[in-house]
Design a protein around this motif. Sequence first.
Motif, mmCIF file in Angstrom:
data_model
loop_
_atom_site.group_PDB
_atom_site.id
_atom_site.type_symbol
_atom_site.label_atom_id
_atom_site.label_comp_id
_atom_site.label_asym_id
_atom_site.label_seq_id
_atom_site.Cartn_x
_atom_site.Cartn_y
_atom_site.Cartn_z
ATOM 1 N N ILE A 1 1.003 -1.133 0.029
ATOM 2 C CA ILE A 1 -0.005 0.045 -0.003
ATOM 3 C C ILE A 1 0.964 1.146 0.124
ATOM 4 O O ILE A 1 1.808 1.545 0.893
ATOM 5 N N GLY B 1 -0.097 7.019 -1.745
ATOM 6 C CA GLY B 1 -1.443 7.412 -2.274
ATOM 7 C C GLY B 1 -2.812 6.548 -2.087
ATOM 8 O O GLY B 1 -3.534 6.499 -2.885
ATOM 9 N N ARG B 2 -2.386 5.506 -1.294
ATOM 10 C CA ARG B 2 -3.380 4.496 -0.833
ATOM 11 C C ARG B 2 -3.837 3.657 -1.801
ATOM 12 O O ARG B 2 -4.777 2.924 -1.798
ATOM 13 N N THR B 3 -2.933 3.405 -2.906
ATOM 14 C CA THR B 3 -2.970 2.550 -4.093
ATOM 15 C C THR B 3 -2.674 0.984 -3.416
ATOM 16 O O THR B 3 -1.437 0.854 -2.726
ATOM 17 N N GLN C 1 -1.763 -2.855 -4.050
ATOM 18 C CA GLN C 1 -1.418 -3.785 -5.047
ATOM 19 C C GLN C 1 -0.818 -5.261 -4.406
ATOM 20 O O GLN C 1 -0.376 -5.143 -3.295
#
Length: 304
Positions: A237, A240-242, A244
């Motif tokens: 994580i 940018g709070r993405t 994966q």
Amino acid sequence: MKRARLILATVLLQIGFSHAVSAHPGSGIVVDKYGNVYFIHSKTGVVKISTDGEITYIHKATDGHWMCLDEQGLFSKTKPTYFERITPDGIKPAILYAGGGSPIAMGSDGNFYYCGGQKGDKQPGAKTLIRETPSKQQTVVSAALEKILNELNDGITGLAAAPDSSLYVACWNSLLKVTMDGRVTTIAHPVDVRDCDEDPADHNRANRGMPLLRGIAVGSDGLVYIAATSCHCVLKIAAGRTVQTILKADRPWSPTGVAIHNGDIYVLEYTNANGPATEGWFPRVRKISKDGKVTTIADLSVKK
């Protein structure tokens, strides 16, 4: 303030108001500054993988859930109130050990952190972070945390100290950041694992839709790595709070713990981690090198 009480064996068993886990294998894995890896083999003990690959047991136990390293050795001649130190007196780094369910962490401020409660046996789950100094003084880290977790209908399932002195809190379906002044930031909720191989805790349909974040580690670059046990994968994580997926485990394996050392990621995995011990809990450790190569460095499911 009254001394915080810890319900060692039931902290994770009661997390949240609508989700429950009856048992779970260990999530404890740490790497010392020399590159030696230590991990918990639940109901057996603590295993060391030396830098030359030798595997030995350094501690015997019939329980086993969490560990953390005290690199400074501030607890090397004492121990936290409710937990064990499994290294000999005076040895640095000290290894602190939780036989029961509470996640633990050693902060860069030299204090020990664990999940407990201020309400005794009526506490519905782990929603409070406690700070304990080497002199055994205990305080609540954040007065706001329990309120936020109640709003999210979530509870603490993992804990890690970050290089910036903050604490990262893993939950069933949330990731939170808690600073030393008690501020709480929700990094992700819900945690969307798009390629989740769903395997709900206890094989209970009531726990569906919950990735069950457990072992957690934070790199010096701020990237967060988490074992999504009920999705059979490890997540990364970003700021940018993405979210994966960086590692998948084929059944019956599932990640339970994560550690970082010199940019390499070490993952503790168990067979049948979402079921009872009667299904067979055997650990292995896989390493994700900086170049992305994945290797198995220990597999205790293999009979010699």
